[in-house]
Design a protein around this motif. Structure first.
Motif, PDB file in Angstrom:
ATOM      1  N   LEU A 177       0.609  -1.239   0.044  1.00  0.00           N
ATOM      2  CA  LEU A 177      -0.071   0.040  -0.034  1.00  0.00           C
ATOM      3  C   LEU A 177       1.042   1.339   0.087  1.00  0.00           C
ATOM      4  O   LEU A 177       0.574   2.227   0.448  1.00  0.00           O
ATOM      5  N   GLU A 178       2.270   1.096  -0.496  1.00  0.00           N
ATOM      6  CA  GLU A 178       2.981   2.301  -0.510  1.00  0.00           C
ATOM      7  C   GLU A 178       2.590   3.329  -1.079  1.00  0.00           C
ATOM      8  O   GLU A 178       2.562   4.628  -0.860  1.00  0.00           O
ATOM      9  N   ALA A 179       1.866   3.212  -2.282  1.00  0.00           N
ATOM     10  CA  ALA A 179       1.328   4.239  -3.147  1.00  0.00           C
ATOM     11  C   ALA A 179      -0.015   4.936  -2.915  1.00  0.00           C
ATOM     12  O   ALA A 179      -0.546   5.756  -3.348  1.00  0.00           O
ATOM     13  N   ALA A 180      -0.658   4.431  -1.843  1.00  0.00           N
ATOM     14  CA  ALA A 180      -1.989   4.738  -1.321  1.00  0.00           C
ATOM     15  C   ALA A 180      -1.911   6.060  -0.453  1.00  0.00           C
ATOM     16  O   ALA A 180      -0.932   6.260   0.295  1.00  0.00           O
ATOM     17  N   ASN A 181      -2.865   7.063  -0.454  1.00  0.00           N
ATOM     18  CA  ASN A 181      -2.946   8.374   0.152  1.00  0.00           C
ATOM     19  C   ASN A 181      -3.313   8.054   1.587  1.00  0.00           C
ATOM     20  O   ASN A 181      -3.106   8.802   2.800  1.00  0.00           O
ATOM     21  N   LEU A 182      -4.433   6.994   1.636  1.00  0.00           N
ATOM     22  CA  LEU A 182      -5.088   6.736   2.981  1.00  0.00           C
ATOM     23  C   LEU A 182      -5.443   5.225   2.898  1.00  0.00           C
ATOM     24  O   LEU A 182      -5.648   4.556   1.613  1.00  0.00           O
ATOM     25  N   ILE A 183      -5.550   4.667   4.005  1.00  0.00           N
ATOM     26  CA  ILE A 183      -5.747   3.150   4.044  1.00  0.00           C
ATOM     27  C   ILE A 183      -7.106   3.032   4.692  1.00  0.00           C
ATOM     28  O   ILE A 183      -7.243   3.566   5.767  1.00  0.00           O
ATOM     29  N   LEU A 184      -8.032   2.276   4.035  1.00  0.00           N
ATOM     30  CA  LEU A 184      -8.948   1.827   4.772  1.00  0.00           C
ATOM     31  C   LEU A 184      -9.072   0.126   5.239  1.00  0.00           C
ATOM     32  O   LEU A 184      -8.547  -0.875   4.434  1.00  0.00           O
ATOM     33  N   MET A 185      -9.188  -0.216   6.705  1.00  0.00           N
ATOM     34  CA  MET A 185      -9.080  -1.574   7.030  1.00  0.00           C
ATOM     35  C   MET A 185     -10.634  -1.932   6.905  1.00  0.00           C
ATOM     36  O   MET A 185     -11.466  -1.644   7.733  1.00  0.00           O
ATOM     37  N   HIS A 186     -10.990  -2.660   5.810  1.00  0.00           N
ATOM     38  CA  HIS A 186     -12.328  -2.932   5.374  1.00  0.00           C
ATOM     39  C   HIS A 186     -13.211  -3.774   6.325  1.00  0.00           C
ATOM     40  O   HIS A 186     -14.468  -3.924   6.543  1.00  0.00           O
ATOM     41  N   ARG A 201       3.691   1.781  10.886  1.00  0.00           N
ATOM     42  CA  ARG A 201       4.424   1.247   9.688  1.00  0.00           C
ATOM     43  C   ARG A 201       4.516   2.172   8.362  1.00  0.00           C
ATOM     44  O   ARG A 201       5.362   2.093   7.522  1.00  0.00           O
ATOM     45  N   THR A 202       3.421   2.761   8.175  1.00  0.00           N
ATOM     46  CA  THR A 202       3.129   3.311   6.816  1.00  0.00           C
ATOM     47  C   THR A 202       3.284   4.692   6.734  1.00  0.00           C
ATOM     48  O   THR A 202       3.596   5.414   5.662  1.00  0.00           O
ATOM     49  N   GLY A 203       3.123   5.325   7.859  1.00  0.00           N
ATOM     50  CA  GLY A 203       3.158   6.917   7.935  1.00  0.00           C
ATOM     51  C   GLY A 203       1.878   7.437   7.131  1.00  0.00           C
ATOM     52  O   GLY A 203       2.087   8.678   6.780  1.00  0.00           O
ATOM     53  N   LYS A 204       0.934   6.693   7.051  1.00  0.00           N
ATOM     54  CA  LYS A 204      -0.357   7.392   6.256  1.00  0.00           C
ATOM     55  C   LYS A 204      -1.509   7.035   7.246  1.00  0.00           C
ATOM     56  O   LYS A 204      -1.539   6.458   8.311  1.00  0.00           O
ATOM     57  N   PRO A 205      -2.534   8.099   7.018  1.00  0.00           N
ATOM     58  CA  PRO A 205      -3.797   7.814   7.988  1.00  0.00           C
ATOM     59  C   PRO A 205      -4.256   6.532   7.688  1.00  0.00           C
ATOM     60  O   PRO A 205      -4.574   5.962   6.441  1.00  0.00           O
ATOM     61  N   VAL A 206      -4.845   5.938   8.529  1.00  0.00           N
ATOM     62  CA  VAL A 206      -5.570   4.540   8.547  1.00  0.00           C
ATOM     63  C   VAL A 206      -7.049   4.761   9.120  1.00  0.00           C
ATOM     64  O   VAL A 206      -7.105   5.477  10.398  1.00  0.00           O
ATOM     65  N   VAL A 207      -8.048   4.212   8.583  1.00  0.00           N
ATOM     66  CA  VAL A 207      -9.539   4.311   8.990  1.00  0.00           C
ATOM     67  C   VAL A 207      -9.893   2.833   9.026  1.00  0.00           C
ATOM     68  O   VAL A 207      -9.787   2.171   8.115  1.00  0.00           O
ATOM     69  N   THR A 208     -10.648   2.470  10.289  1.00  0.00           N
ATOM     70  CA  THR A 208     -11.220   1.255  10.146  1.00  0.00           C
ATOM     71  C   THR A 208     -12.629   1.310   9.686  1.00  0.00           C
ATOM     72  O   THR A 208     -13.363   2.283  10.352  1.00  0.00           O
ATOM     73  N   ALA A 209     -13.259   0.098   9.309  1.00  0.00           N
ATOM     74  CA  ALA A 209     -14.628  -0.029   9.099  1.00  0.00           C
ATOM     75  C   ALA A 209     -15.372   0.205  10.653  1.00  0.00           C
ATOM     76  O   ALA A 209     -16.311   0.501  10.709  1.00  0.00           O
TER      77      ALA A 209
END
Length: 311
Positions: A177-186, A201-209
């Motif tokens: 997911l290195e190229a993602a702007n934001l990560i959704l944990m579905h 780990r990614t330094g990106k914002p993460v949102v959970t379902a």
């Protein structure tokens, strides 16, 4: 106001002590503020019954946890057959909110009770967020669930799979997911602690379902709290008629029917159609009502009604 009564439904077994308390906390509910009733689609099934839910060839697959901690793979068709009667039964049991806490279930349900469907609220969140070249990385708990995404054309990202208890899987997912702007944990099975690990780990914002689901629940709880408390029930119209001055006890059943209709604002022809009599007959009954109640017009009866309604 009584505590909100929420039916919390999962596709595994209940209770889900690893899920429900965190979802309620994310929804802003303090301990003891919610009357939570948990239900599972697998409740009441023995080992053979659960095994019968294994996915068939080419059937969409879902992943859930049993109360003893084991994880099982289930077919979407089996779950649909288990969930429909459960949800419709809960719809008759006076809940303030029913929550289906599972994503990757796309079947709609028509309920009278306010209903939060995790897949639908996640879809709505993605649909509201995705614009232009947004790159949202999506993590599922099963590879098979990638093919069922409702937003494949909107989400321009790598996809990753991570088991809910495997840190090594999260490391691999983070790389993909290195190229993602934001990560959704579905999956609703992913916790906020897992999201914090992935964000580190990614330094990106993460949102959970789980967080998106809780936000939808919070909206319903806020709307319920904002409703004014129910006032005293209005006195039935027939009881108010008995309190009108005049010879109400001498009214015939038909005259009482006509009076009720007059006080509800109906005209002679409308009353006649509803009672199955001619408007001429309505006029006769109306005249007798006015005589017995010593009233000159329907307007005078309205004024009297207002007085006895609010003494």
């Amino acid at each position: 106001m009584a505590r909100p009564r929420i039916a919390f439904v999962t596709i595994g077994q209940s209770p889900r002590e690893d899920m429900a308390p965190e979802v309620l906390a994310l929804a802003g509910a303090a301990p003891g503020e919610i009357d939570l009733c948990e239900y599972g689609a697998l409740d009441g099934l023995d080992e053979a019954g659960i095994a019968a839910g294994a996915p068939r060839e080419r059937e969409p697959v879902l992943f859930t946890r049993l109360v003893d901690g084991r994880r099982v793979r289930l077919g979407a068709g089996f779950l649909a057959r288990r969930l429909a009667p459960l949800l419709h039964r809960l719809d008759t049991e006076d809940h303030d909110l029913i929550v289906l806490a599972s994503t990757s279930l796309f079947q709609p349900y028509r309920l009278r009770t306010p209903f939060v469907h995790a897949q639908q609220v996640v879809d709505a969140w993605i649909g509201a967020l995705v614009m232009g070249e947004a790159r949202i990385g999506v993590i599922h708990s099963l590879a098979e669930q990638h093919r069922g995404s409702a937003h494949g054309a909107l989400i321009q990202s790598a996809r990753a799979v991570a088991r809910e208890d495997d840190i090594a899987d999260f490391d691999e997912a983070a790389q993909r997911l290195e190229a993602a702007n934001l990560i959704l944990m579905h999956s609703v099975g992913y916790t906020e602690a897992m999201a914090e690990q992935l964000a580190a780990r990614t330094g990106k914002p993460v949102v959970t379902a789980r967080r998106i689901l809780a936000g939808a629940m919070r909206l319903h709880l806020v709307a319920r709290a904002a409703r004014p408390p129910p006032g005293p029930e209005a006195e039935p119209l027939h009881a108010l008629i008995d309190r009108l001055p005049g010879q109400t006890e001498s009214l015939t059943p038909r005259e009482r029917d006509v009076l009720m209709a007059l006080l509800q604002g109906e005209g002679n022809k409308e009353i006649g159609r509803r009672l199955g009599i001619s408007h001429r007959t309505v006029e006769i009954h109306r005249g007798r009502v006015m005589t017995k109640l010593n009233a000159g017009s329907a307007i005078e009866l309205f004024r009297r009604l207002m007085i006895v309604r609010d003494p």
